[in-house]
Design a protein around this motif. Structure first.
Motif, PDB file in Angstrom:
ATOM      1  N   GLN A   1      11.548  45.645  -6.025  1.00 39.02           N
ATOM      2  CA  GLN A   1      11.610  44.581  -5.003  1.00 39.02           C
ATOM      3  C   GLN A   1      12.993  44.477  -4.360  1.00 39.02           C
ATOM      4  O   GLN A   1      14.019  44.430  -5.019  1.00 39.02           O
ATOM      5  CB  GLN A   1      11.247  43.229  -5.615  1.00 39.02           C
ATOM      6  CG  GLN A   1      11.183  42.124  -4.562  1.00 39.02           C
ATOM      7  CD  GLN A   1      10.781  40.798  -5.172  1.00 39.02           C
ATOM      8  OE1 GLN A   1       9.881  40.748  -5.998  1.00 39.02           O
ATOM      9  NE2 GLN A   1      11.439  39.732  -4.773  1.00 39.02           N
TER      10      GLN A   1
ATOM     11  N   THR B   1       8.404  45.121  -0.725  1.00 40.61           N
ATOM     12  CA  THR B   1       8.585  43.687  -0.495  1.00 40.61           C
ATOM     13  C   THR B   1       8.039  42.928  -1.704  1.00 40.61           C
ATOM     14  O   THR B   1       7.321  43.488  -2.537  1.00 40.61           O
ATOM     15  CB  THR B   1       7.819  43.212   0.747  1.00 40.61           C
ATOM     16  OG1 THR B   1       6.410  43.416   0.509  1.00 40.61           O
ATOM     17  CG2 THR B   1       8.257  43.950   1.996  1.00 40.61           C
TER      18      THR B   1
ATOM     19  N   GLY C   1       5.281  47.542   2.304  1.00 42.67           N
ATOM     20  CA  GLY C   1       4.923  46.127   2.280  1.00 42.67           C
ATOM     21  C   GLY C   1       3.418  45.914   2.163  1.00 42.67           C
ATOM     22  O   GLY C   1       2.655  46.858   1.930  1.00 42.67           O
TER      23      GLY C   1
ATOM     24  N   GLY D   1       2.232  51.030  15.575  1.00 42.98           N
ATOM     25  CA  GLY D   1       0.958  51.724  15.396  1.00 42.98           C
ATOM     26  C   GLY D   1       0.474  51.598  13.977  1.00 42.98           C
ATOM     27  O   GLY D   1       1.092  50.913  13.143  1.00 42.98           O
ATOM     28  N   ASP D   2      -0.632  52.287  13.705  1.00 39.22           N
ATOM     29  CA  ASP D   2      -1.252  52.205  12.383  1.00 39.22           C
ATOM     30  C   ASP D   2      -0.495  53.098  11.397  1.00 39.22           C
ATOM     31  O   ASP D   2      -0.366  54.309  11.611  1.00 39.22           O
ATOM     32  CB  ASP D   2      -2.717  52.663  12.502  1.00 39.22           C
ATOM     33  CG  ASP D   2      -3.475  52.453  11.195  1.00 39.22           C
ATOM     34  OD1 ASP D   2      -2.843  52.043  10.202  1.00 39.22           O
ATOM     35  OD2 ASP D   2      -4.687  52.724  11.174  1.00 39.22           O
TER      36      ASP D   2
HETATM   37  C1  LIG Z   1      12.022  31.745  -2.454  1.00 36.53           C
HETATM   38  C2  LIG Z   1      11.425  33.003  -1.882  1.00 36.53           C
HETATM   39  C3  LIG Z   1      12.013  34.203  -2.216  1.00 36.53           C
HETATM   40  C4  LIG Z   1      11.488  35.389  -1.693  1.00 36.53           C
HETATM   41  N1  LIG Z   1      12.093  36.561  -1.998  1.00 36.53           N
HETATM   42  C5  LIG Z   1      11.639  37.700  -1.429  1.00 36.53           C
HETATM   43  C6  LIG Z   1      12.276  38.940  -1.682  1.00 36.53           C
HETATM   44  O1  LIG Z   1      13.243  39.046  -2.443  1.00 36.53           O
HETATM   45  N2  LIG Z   1      11.803  40.043  -1.069  1.00 36.53           N
HETATM   46  C7  LIG Z   1      10.728  40.016  -0.208  1.00 36.53           C
HETATM   47  O2  LIG Z   1      10.343  41.061   0.337  1.00 36.53           O
HETATM   48  N3  LIG Z   1      10.091  38.846   0.036  1.00 36.53           N
HETATM   49  C8  LIG Z   1      10.507  37.707  -0.578  1.00 36.53           C
HETATM   50  N4  LIG Z   1       9.835  36.548  -0.343  1.00 36.53           N
HETATM   51  C9  LIG Z   1       8.553  36.622   0.373  1.00 36.53           C
HETATM   52  C10 LIG Z   1       8.710  36.666   1.878  1.00 36.53           C
HETATM   53  O3  LIG Z   1       8.763  35.357   2.384  1.00 36.53           O
HETATM   54  C11 LIG Z   1       7.483  37.361   2.535  1.00 36.53           C
HETATM   55  O4  LIG Z   1       6.306  36.726   2.128  1.00 36.53           O
HETATM   56  C12 LIG Z   1       7.359  38.846   2.174  1.00 36.53           C
HETATM   57  O5  LIG Z   1       8.581  39.501   2.389  1.00 36.53           O
HETATM   58  C13 LIG Z   1       6.301  39.472   3.069  1.00 36.53           C
HETATM   59  O6  LIG Z   1       6.094  40.789   2.653  1.00 36.53           O
HETATM   60  P1  LIG Z   1       5.431  41.837   3.629  1.00 36.53           P
HETATM   61  O7  LIG Z   1       6.294  42.025   4.819  1.00 36.53           O
HETATM   62  O8  LIG Z   1       5.112  43.027   2.779  1.00 36.53           O
HETATM   63  O9  LIG Z   1       4.023  41.181   3.983  1.00 36.53           O
HETATM   64  P2  LIG Z   1       3.535  40.529   5.321  1.00 36.53           P
HETATM   65  O10 LIG Z   1       4.431  39.466   5.783  1.00 36.53           O
HETATM   66  O11 LIG Z   1       2.094  40.170   5.075  1.00 36.53           O
HETATM   67  O12 LIG Z   1       3.608  41.714   6.390  1.00 36.53           O
HETATM   68  C14 LIG Z   1       2.744  42.812   6.400  1.00 36.53           C
HETATM   69  C15 LIG Z   1       3.016  43.558   7.695  1.00 36.53           C
HETATM   70  O13 LIG Z   1       2.239  44.737   7.709  1.00 36.53           O
HETATM   71  C16 LIG Z   1       1.791  44.949   9.044  1.00 36.53           C
HETATM   72  N5  LIG Z   1       0.579  45.767   8.959  1.00 36.53           N
HETATM   73  C17 LIG Z   1      -0.644  45.432   8.458  1.00 36.53           C
HETATM   74  N6  LIG Z   1      -1.489  46.457   8.563  1.00 36.53           N
HETATM   75  C18 LIG Z   1      -0.827  47.467   9.142  1.00 36.53           C
HETATM   76  C19 LIG Z   1      -1.177  48.792   9.532  1.00 36.53           C
HETATM   77  N7  LIG Z   1      -2.396  49.294   9.309  1.00 36.53           N
HETATM   78  N8  LIG Z   1      -0.246  49.563  10.122  1.00 36.53           N
HETATM   79  C20 LIG Z   1       1.008  49.078  10.365  1.00 36.53           C
HETATM   80  N9  LIG Z   1       1.407  47.826  10.006  1.00 36.53           N
HETATM   81  C21 LIG Z   1       0.497  47.034   9.405  1.00 36.53           C
HETATM   82  C22 LIG Z   1       1.534  43.572   9.594  1.00 36.53           C
HETATM   83  O14 LIG Z   1       1.605  43.572  11.009  1.00 36.53           O
HETATM   84  C23 LIG Z   1       2.641  42.748   8.940  1.00 36.53           C
HETATM   85  O15 LIG Z   1       3.756  42.669   9.811  1.00 36.53           O
HETATM   86  C24 LIG Z   1      10.343  35.363  -0.851  1.00 36.53           C
HETATM   87  C25 LIG Z   1       9.768  34.129  -0.530  1.00 36.53           C
HETATM   88  C26 LIG Z   1      10.300  32.975  -1.043  1.00 36.53           C
HETATM   89  C27 LIG Z   1       9.667  31.670  -0.667  1.00 36.53           C
END
Ligand SMILES: Cc1cc2nc3c(=O)[nH]c(=O)nc-3n(C[C@H](O)[C@H](O)[C@H](O)COP(=O)(O)OP(=O)(O)OC[C@H]3O[C@@H](n4cnc5c(N)ncnc54)[C@H](O)[C@@H]3O)c2cc1C
Length: 340
Positions: free
Chosen positions: A270, A256, A229, A325-326
């Motif tokens: 995705q 993600t 992600g 953790g990291d």
């Molecule tokens: C209509 C619609 C459809 C969507 N469809 C999808 C879909 O099909 N699939 C999808 O995935 N999303 C979809 N989304 C997007 C979804 O809402 C989220 O924005 C997305 O899933 C977030 O991705 P993420 O978890 O990678 O990022 P983030 O929410 O930014 O999470 C990143 C995470 O990484 C952690 N992190 C950061 N640095 C570190 C580190 N050094 N070590 C450990 N952990 C760390 C953080 O604590 C955080 O929890 C959709 C949104 C909409 C509105």
């Protein structure tokens, strides 16, 4: 092509359910070599749960190989007919070519159910058949309650709708991750030729495909997935951390939408509401918060491992194992231990 249905007015045809026995037509997707896809083995399992006699439809240049595989490798007492449309015109599963064939079979035979997996082929063909036959498709079902009642997720998987269908023909697509593959074995199905169809007058033809070559397991059917992600921060870290861990586990790679949108990896990876729906034995989520749109695509995984530095991240609510953790420290250590 002569058919009884073509001589019967459509209203009478639809109401004349007494003319039909219960039976299911299952559409089978294959690889270019004619190997039956896992998703279609799940569709056959779903068809089997209906308890009706099943006819399986295989198409394309290698339809004979697929028909042999279906007869010799699948244990399914209800499968009593394999309909073979050996024709190169069907090779690429163009919906414009497949729809007339499926529609013709559904019109002329006594099918009460049509089942296809909810793949891009299923998603392309099912609404077209529904429109032509004037039946409402029932899409992406996850459970069969009885021959008329089905469960399907709604609101990105946050609720399950139980749908009762009064139509005399049910046009169904199944979520293959919710139906295990049908048992291996053999059966006594009769192999018959599909009706010959006139070539499509729509002028659609296959020009070619540009495919990314990938040695990894297919994301849709992989038993292990390592998924990254936005927490990975950039493409370089994604490749440096996710790829070796996936290699060590012989796993597919997922991501993600945030990771895809930020260019960390290809959008074919995705997972989620607007991506692929997966249910592997093992899903490792690295730097993924656990937004509902992502959970919609992976929460049915058997074992979920989450790596995140925020102990409050929603992904931990669905995780079986959580590592707080990291990721820059945890992932290389994990990879090293697994490789050893
Ligand atoms: C209509 C619609 C459809 C969507 N469809 C999808 C879909 O099909 N699939 C999808 O995935 N999303 C979809 N989304 C997007 C979804 O809402 C989220 O924005 C997305 O899933 C977030 O991705 P993420 O978890 O990678 O990022 P983030 O929410 O930014 O999470 C990143 C995470 O990484 C952690 N992190 C950061 N640095 C570190 C580190 N050094 N070590 C450990 N952990 C760390 C953080 O604590 C955080 O929890 C959709 C949104 C909409 C509105």
């Amino acid at each position: 092509m002569f058919s009884i249905a073509s001589k019967v007015p459509s209203v009478l045809y639809k109401s004349a359910s007494f003319l039909r026995l219960s039976s299911t037509l299952a559409f089978i997707e294959t690889s270019p070599e004619g190997k039956v896809l896992q998703s279609s083995l799940s569709a056959l399992n779903a068809a089997n749960q209906l308890g009706n006699p099943i006819s399986a439809l295989v198409v394309g240049s290698n339809a004979n190989a697929a028909s042999e595989e279906l007869r010799n490798k699948i244990k399914c007492g209800n499968l009593n007919k394999i309909i073979v449309a050996k024709n190169a015109a069907y090779d690429n599963f163009l919906p414009e070519m497949l729809t007339p064939l499926c529609t013709e079979l559904l019109r002329s035979d006594q099918y009460s159910h049509f089942i296809v997996s909810s793949s891009s082929v299923g998603k392309n063909v099912l609404p077209r058949i529904g429109a032509l036959l004037d039946y409402q498709p029932i899409c992406d079902i996850t459970k069969i309650v009885d021959a008329n009642t089905f469960v399907r997720p709604i609101y990105a998987g946050n609720a399950l709708a139980t749908v009762k269908c009064p139509q005399d023909k049910k046009l169904i697509s199944i979520r293959s991750s919710s139906f295990p593959s049908i048992e291996e074995g053999a059966n006594e199905a009769e192999i018959v030729d599909a009706p010959l169809m006139e070539s499509s007058s729509l002028g659609t033809q296959w020009e070619g495909a540009s495919l990314v070559k990938n040695e990894r397991p297919d994301l849709g059917s992989a038993t292990r997935i390592v998924s990254g992600g936005r927490g990975l921060k950039n493409k370089e870290t994604f490749e440096r951390l996710v790829t070796p861990l996936a290699d060590s586990l012989h796993a597919a790679i997922g991501a993600t939408r945030a990771a895809v949108d930020a260019g960390f990896c290809d959008n074919s990876l995705q997972i989620g509401q607007t991506g692929k729906v997966v249910a592997p034995d093992l899903y490792i989520a690295i730097g993924i918060s656990g937004a509902i749109q992502h959970l919609a695509g992976m929460k049915d995984s058997k074992t979920i491992v989450a790596i995140n530095n925020d102990p409050e991240a929603p992904i931990f609510q669905v995780a079986d194992f959580g590592l707080v953790g990291d990721l820059n420290e945890i992932v290389p250590e994990l990879t090293q231990k697994i490789t050893k």
